[in-house]
Design a protein around this motif. Sequence first.
Motif, mmCIF file in Angstrom:
data_model
loop_
_atom_site.group_PDB
_atom_site.id
_atom_site.type_symbol
_atom_site.label_atom_id
_atom_site.label_comp_id
_atom_site.label_asym_id
_atom_site.label_seq_id
_atom_site.Cartn_x
_atom_site.Cartn_y
_atom_site.Cartn_z
ATOM 1 N N ASN A 80 -13.260 -0.392 -2.364
ATOM 2 C CA ASN A 80 -14.077 0.706 -1.132
ATOM 3 C C ASN A 80 -14.836 1.092 -1.069
ATOM 4 O O ASN A 80 -15.292 1.461 0.213
ATOM 5 C CB ASN A 80 -12.716 0.746 -0.453
ATOM 6 C CG ASN A 80 -10.865 0.669 -0.583
ATOM 7 O OD1 ASN A 80 -10.962 0.971 0.102
ATOM 8 N ND2 ASN A 80 -10.625 1.084 -1.532
ATOM 9 N N GLU A 117 -4.450 5.372 -7.895
ATOM 10 C CA GLU A 117 -4.202 3.973 -8.702
ATOM 11 C C GLU A 117 -5.738 3.477 -9.386
ATOM 12 O O GLU A 117 -6.508 4.628 -8.464
ATOM 13 C CB GLU A 117 -4.035 2.885 -7.404
ATOM 14 C CG GLU A 117 -2.176 3.063 -7.539
ATOM 15 C CD GLU A 117 -1.649 2.725 -8.414
ATOM 16 O OE1 GLU A 117 -1.953 1.189 -9.121
ATOM 17 O OE2 GLU A 117 -0.371 2.974 -8.662
ATOM 18 N N LEU A 163 -6.118 -2.009 4.461
ATOM 19 C CA LEU A 163 -6.522 -0.456 3.490
ATOM 20 C C LEU A 163 -7.011 -2.051 1.843
ATOM 21 O O LEU A 163 -6.309 -1.828 1.160
ATOM 22 C CB LEU A 163 -5.640 0.314 2.709
ATOM 23 C CG LEU A 163 -6.221 1.791 2.205
ATOM 24 C CD1 LEU A 163 -5.962 2.773 2.569
ATOM 25 C CD2 LEU A 163 -4.950 1.228 0.666
ATOM 26 N N CYS A 164 -8.218 -1.476 1.248
ATOM 27 C CA CYS A 164 -8.028 -2.902 0.295
ATOM 28 C C CYS A 164 -8.032 -2.357 -1.290
ATOM 29 O O CYS A 164 -8.648 -0.959 -1.660
ATOM 30 C CB CYS A 164 -9.270 -3.320 0.155
ATOM 31 S SG CYS A 164 -9.875 -4.761 1.374
ATOM 32 N N ASN A 165 -6.161 -2.156 -1.705
ATOM 33 C CA ASN A 165 -5.871 -0.956 -2.628
ATOM 34 C C ASN A 165 -5.836 -1.237 -3.849
ATOM 35 O O ASN A 165 -5.781 -1.325 -5.083
ATOM 36 C CB ASN A 165 -5.252 0.187 -2.478
ATOM 37 C CG ASN A 165 -3.551 -1.357 -2.758
ATOM 38 O OD1 ASN A 165 -3.836 -2.462 -1.812
ATOM 39 N ND2 ASN A 165 -1.983 -0.944 -2.785
ATOM 40 N N ARG A 166 -5.685 -2.893 -4.073
ATOM 41 C CA ARG A 166 -5.687 -3.324 -5.511
ATOM 42 C C ARG A 166 -6.509 -5.223 -5.271
ATOM 43 O O ARG A 166 -6.450 -5.785 -5.522
ATOM 44 C CB ARG A 166 -4.391 -4.181 -5.293
ATOM 45 C CG ARG A 166 -3.256 -4.955 -4.400
ATOM 46 C CD ARG A 166 -2.066 -5.274 -5.093
ATOM 47 N NE ARG A 166 -1.543 -5.800 -3.240
ATOM 48 C CZ ARG A 166 -1.710 -6.620 -3.098
ATOM 49 N NH1 ARG A 166 -2.439 -7.744 -3.912
ATOM 50 N NH2 ARG A 166 -0.935 -8.007 -2.259
ATOM 51 N N SER A 213 -8.608 2.428 -7.584
ATOM 52 C CA SER A 213 -8.787 1.474 -6.767
ATOM 53 C C SER A 213 -10.455 1.651 -5.893
ATOM 54 O O SER A 213 -11.140 1.082 -5.267
ATOM 55 C CB SER A 213 -7.763 1.437 -5.177
ATOM 56 O OG SER A 213 -8.042 3.303 -5.272
ATOM 57 N N ASP A 254 -4.509 7.956 -3.329
ATOM 58 C CA ASP A 254 -3.515 6.890 -3.909
ATOM 59 C C ASP A 254 -2.755 6.811 -5.079
ATOM 60 O O ASP A 254 -2.360 5.725 -4.999
ATOM 61 C CB ASP A 254 -4.426 5.885 -3.594
ATOM 62 C CG ASP A 254 -5.432 5.659 -4.948
ATOM 63 O OD1 ASP A 254 -5.148 5.723 -5.460
ATOM 64 O OD2 ASP A 254 -6.045 3.550 -4.829
ATOM 65 N N ASP A 310 -2.165 -6.884 5.171
ATOM 66 C CA ASP A 310 -2.806 -6.824 4.092
ATOM 67 C C ASP A 310 -3.245 -8.178 3.799
ATOM 68 O O ASP A 310 -2.321 -9.188 4.074
ATOM 69 C CB ASP A 310 -1.243 -7.032 2.514
ATOM 70 C CG ASP A 310 -1.801 -7.781 1.728
ATOM 71 O OD1 ASP A 310 -3.063 -7.865 0.646
ATOM 72 O OD2 ASP A 310 -1.310 -6.953 0.274
ATOM 73 N N HIS A 316 -10.330 1.099 5.862
ATOM 74 C CA HIS A 316 -10.883 2.267 4.841
ATOM 75 C C HIS A 316 -11.942 1.967 4.433
ATOM 76 O O HIS A 316 -12.280 0.922 3.872
ATOM 77 C CB HIS A 316 -9.013 2.319 3.689
ATOM 78 C CG HIS A 316 -10.031 2.858 3.135
ATOM 79 N ND1 HIS A 316 -9.878 4.708 3.544
ATOM 80 C CD2 HIS A 316 -10.343 3.307 1.584
ATOM 81 C CE1 HIS A 316 -10.104 5.368 2.466
ATOM 82 N NE2 HIS A 316 -10.704 4.697 1.926
ATOM 83 N N LEU A 357 -10.549 6.385 -2.474
ATOM 84 C CA LEU A 357 -8.753 6.598 -1.781
ATOM 85 C C LEU A 357 -7.894 7.167 -2.494
ATOM 86 O O LEU A 357 -8.243 7.540 -3.608
ATOM 87 C CB LEU A 357 -8.593 5.077 -2.353
ATOM 88 C CG LEU A 357 -7.097 4.530 -1.516
ATOM 89 C CD1 LEU A 357 -6.960 5.339 0.239
ATOM 90 C CD2 LEU A 357 -6.972 3.089 -1.843
ATOM 91 N N THR A 369 0.991 -1.533 -0.074
ATOM 92 C CA THR A 369 0.099 -0.256 -0.021
ATOM 93 C C THR A 369 1.027 1.093 0.075
ATOM 94 O O THR A 369 0.188 2.889 -0.066
ATOM 95 C CB THR A 369 -0.846 0.110 1.474
ATOM 96 O OG1 THR A 369 0.215 0.465 2.577
ATOM 97 C CG2 THR A 369 -1.824 -1.812 0.886
#
Length: 301
Positions: A145, A139, A104-107, A141, A136, A80, A130, A134, A46
């Motif tokens: 979320n 990205e 934090l779910c970014n991917r 993402s 970020d 993660d 989160h 986002l 992240t």
Amino acid sequence: MQDLEIYDCHIHLMPDHPDGPEIFRSKAKEAGISGGIIFSMPPETTLVCGEHPMPWKDRIAHVLDFCSKLENYYPFYRIDPTQANAIEQVEYAKNAGIKGFKVLCNRYMPADGLNTYRKMAELDMPVLFHSGILWDGGEVSTNFNRPANFECMLEVPRIRFALAHVSWPWTDECIALFGKFANTRLCKKDTPDMYVDSSPGAPDFYRDEIFRNFVFHRYGIEDRLMFGVDGLANSYDIRHTKHVIDTDRKMFDRLQEQYGNYEGYMWEGLEKLSTEDRNPFRKTFRNAVKKNILEFLNGRQ
């Protein structure tokens, strides 16, 4: 409500910021904060904008050491949940003294971490996600979320989890999801306990409407809203923290004065409650700044 002890449930440690715990303690006290939750440095998956990673065991040791020099601050580990050794990390963190987790779910989608959340539930440890748009570094993402994607937490019995930033801009979706968990608890006693973290995301001018709607739906937000600022422990912003405290306090006072006697839609079974309990704006703020945070950490008695 001027004499309230105020905790902040959403404090980050981030790379490349120099303040140690002594400086943070001084700044937090000046800002009016007496305790709260501090998240570890982020996992390598992240990091944004050239930040440098720290090995996972070092990140656990770092947040534990930071919080050990403070009173009333609780260390959370940023994890993660999709990593191959995520369950090992959860068990290690628990044994080391970590009190909960930040995700934090970014991917990846929230459901991709279900096995990891089940281990958290087994160990009676809460997780704060989160939720919402986002920032970020560009990205793609957003879909990871959205609050409705956390409906999958129904598959993790008894876990305590929270969605941060009232999921802005999907705040109505967050309210609806919160209502679904409240409704499910009526027939399933092991239903996960959903909390909402009030930390900014939505701009000030929009927050009145969000929290008016949360209280009016009468799903029990007064017992599950947690006050947060979303600042950095190693670069704490006194002015911003004071602003968030002041604007939220005034907002809930203003809503109580404006809507305390409102008698519109009520959730089933609540028609005979007193006015304060029916529209508990002041109570919601009063509980959010400490009581609900401690119950999120330790469970409801």
